[in-house]
Design an enzyme around this catalytic site. Sequence first.
Site, PDB file in Angstrom:
ATOM      1  N   GLN A  32     105.134  53.428  50.507  1.00  0.00           N
ATOM      2  CA  GLN A  32     104.472  53.842  51.755  1.00  0.00           C
ATOM      3  C   GLN A  32     102.958  53.757  51.572  1.00  0.00           C
ATOM      4  O   GLN A  32     102.201  54.006  52.508  1.00  0.00           O
ATOM      5  CB  GLN A  32     104.867  55.269  52.112  1.00  0.00           C
ATOM      6  CG  GLN A  32     106.362  55.444  52.329  1.00  0.00           C
ATOM      7  CD  GLN A  32     106.763  56.905  52.424  1.00  0.00           C
ATOM      8  OE1 GLN A  32     106.684  57.516  53.486  1.00  0.00           O
ATOM      9  NE2 GLN A  32     107.207  57.461  51.305  1.00  0.00           N
ATOM     10  N   ASN A  57     108.678  64.809  41.690  1.00  0.00           N
ATOM     11  CA  ASN A  57     107.711  65.469  42.559  1.00  0.00           C
ATOM     12  C   ASN A  57     107.406  66.859  41.980  1.00  0.00           C
ATOM     13  O   ASN A  57     108.334  67.527  41.533  1.00  0.00           O
ATOM     14  CB  ASN A  57     108.326  65.618  43.960  1.00  0.00           C
ATOM     15  CG  ASN A  57     107.282  65.882  45.034  1.00  0.00           C
ATOM     16  OD1 ASN A  57     106.417  66.752  44.861  1.00  0.00           O
ATOM     17  ND2 ASN A  57     107.345  65.144  46.127  1.00  0.00           N
ATOM     18  N   CYS A 115     101.709  36.928  65.944  1.00  0.00           N
ATOM     19  CA  CYS A 115     102.787  36.224  65.211  1.00  0.00           C
ATOM     20  C   CYS A 115     103.113  36.869  63.875  1.00  0.00           C
ATOM     21  O   CYS A 115     104.034  36.429  63.178  1.00  0.00           O
ATOM     22  CB  CYS A 115     102.379  34.761  65.007  1.00  0.00           C
ATOM     23  SG  CYS A 115     100.902  34.571  63.974  1.00  0.00           S
ATOM     24  N   HIS A 171     104.236  50.350  54.933  1.00  0.00           N
ATOM     25  CA  HIS A 171     103.099  50.735  55.797  1.00  0.00           C
ATOM     26  C   HIS A 171     101.963  49.737  55.664  1.00  0.00           C
ATOM     27  O   HIS A 171     100.842  50.027  56.085  1.00  0.00           O
ATOM     28  CB  HIS A 171     102.612  52.156  55.450  1.00  0.00           C
ATOM     29  CG  HIS A 171     103.611  53.197  55.844  1.00  0.00           C
ATOM     30  ND1 HIS A 171     103.576  54.490  55.370  1.00  0.00           N
ATOM     31  CD2 HIS A 171     104.710  53.129  56.636  1.00  0.00           C
ATOM     32  CE1 HIS A 171     104.600  55.170  55.881  1.00  0.00           C
ATOM     33  NE2 HIS A 171     105.304  54.361  56.639  1.00  0.00           N
ATOM     34  N   ASP A 193      97.456  51.222  49.177  1.00  0.00           N
ATOM     35  CA  ASP A 193      96.308  51.134  48.257  1.00  0.00           C
ATOM     36  C   ASP A 193      96.330  49.929  47.319  1.00  0.00           C
ATOM     37  O   ASP A 193      95.401  49.763  46.519  1.00  0.00           O
ATOM     38  CB  ASP A 193      96.180  52.444  47.454  1.00  0.00           C
ATOM     39  CG  ASP A 193      97.481  52.812  46.712  1.00  0.00           C
ATOM     40  OD1 ASP A 193      97.753  54.020  46.564  1.00  0.00           O
ATOM     41  OD2 ASP A 193      98.231  51.882  46.300  1.00  0.00           O
ATOM     42  N   CYS A 246      93.712  34.879  65.580  1.00  0.00           N
ATOM     43  CA  CYS A 246      94.647  34.127  64.726  1.00  0.00           C
ATOM     44  C   CYS A 246      94.551  32.633  65.053  1.00  0.00           C
ATOM     45  O   CYS A 246      94.645  32.226  66.216  1.00  0.00           O
ATOM     46  CB  CYS A 246      96.067  34.629  64.999  1.00  0.00           C
ATOM     47  SG  CYS A 246      97.345  33.730  64.121  1.00  0.00           S
TER      48      CYS A 246
END
Length: 273
Positions: free
Chosen positions: A119, A232, A148, A137, A122, A166
Amino acid sequence: MLELTAELSRSLGEAAAAILRSSHLVALAGAGLSVESDIPPFRGPGGLWTKYGEPTNLSYREFTKDPKEWWEARFRNEDRPGDPTYELKVAVDAAEPNPGHHALVEMEEMGLLKCVITQNVDNLHTEAGSKSLVEIHGNRTWLRCVGCGVRQPRDVYHFDSLPPICTQCGGVIKMDTVMFGEPIPEDVLLASREQAETCDCMLLVGTSGTVNPAARLPLVAKELGATLIEVNPDATTLTSSCDITLNGPSGELLPLLLKRLKNGGAGEPGERA
Ligand code: APR
């Protein structure tokens, strides 16, 4: 420094055994994986949304309403301390992959980890050397045509006029990073779903499991019989669905897990976290 309790050592053994038994391990990565690269997460302690509030779902609508203004504002690039986007940009610009990213790369090189669904935008997975990657993401170092869907590296693009248009279809070009309120591009959505339906073990690393469609992927995998392993420091909405939980920072836990995998699942005498 993480304390290697007997319980954690046992859980590491269980996680390594589950991974070594698996035939298609997939990792789902979230912002927590990059915390040890000094990039703040979004939720929980030190989170950007914790600090500044969750953004509205209007970013994409504002962009499409006036892409020229969006791009001009971006190039004005005022120093905007107190702005979460600016704070995130400064942190990501300076960030390097951490031992958690590198451990995932080694798991891939060992043939154990088949794909990372991330997700994070970076680019640290790519910088660390991950090859099989689904960036659900998007990626901040790429541009994408709204028309497109063609992607191109941001660094090679000459922003002669704004908004960038584009050359393939004449559509408007935006950052590849998915904006709030923007549909996830079809290609990465399908790829992430396919991985979730194919995997028999999923490693959830540093995600709060609060943002769909990514947060649904572990549940899709679980329904199809996959083992879920969570890495986690805190409990999340996904914890109750997980078979194994490793509580601690991924930058320390993933290298420990990697060591177990290299030792066939066994711990080492006097093993230190
Ligand atoms: N190691 C592992 N996990 C960590 C660490 C760490 N060192 N530090 C924090 N975490 C955990 C937190 O406990 C939390 O569960 O990482 C998680 C971060 O959660 P979020 O900030 O919500 O990140 P994420 O789940 O990736 O958010 C999903 O929300 O705003 C959107 O687009 C944004 O991609 C993001 C999405």
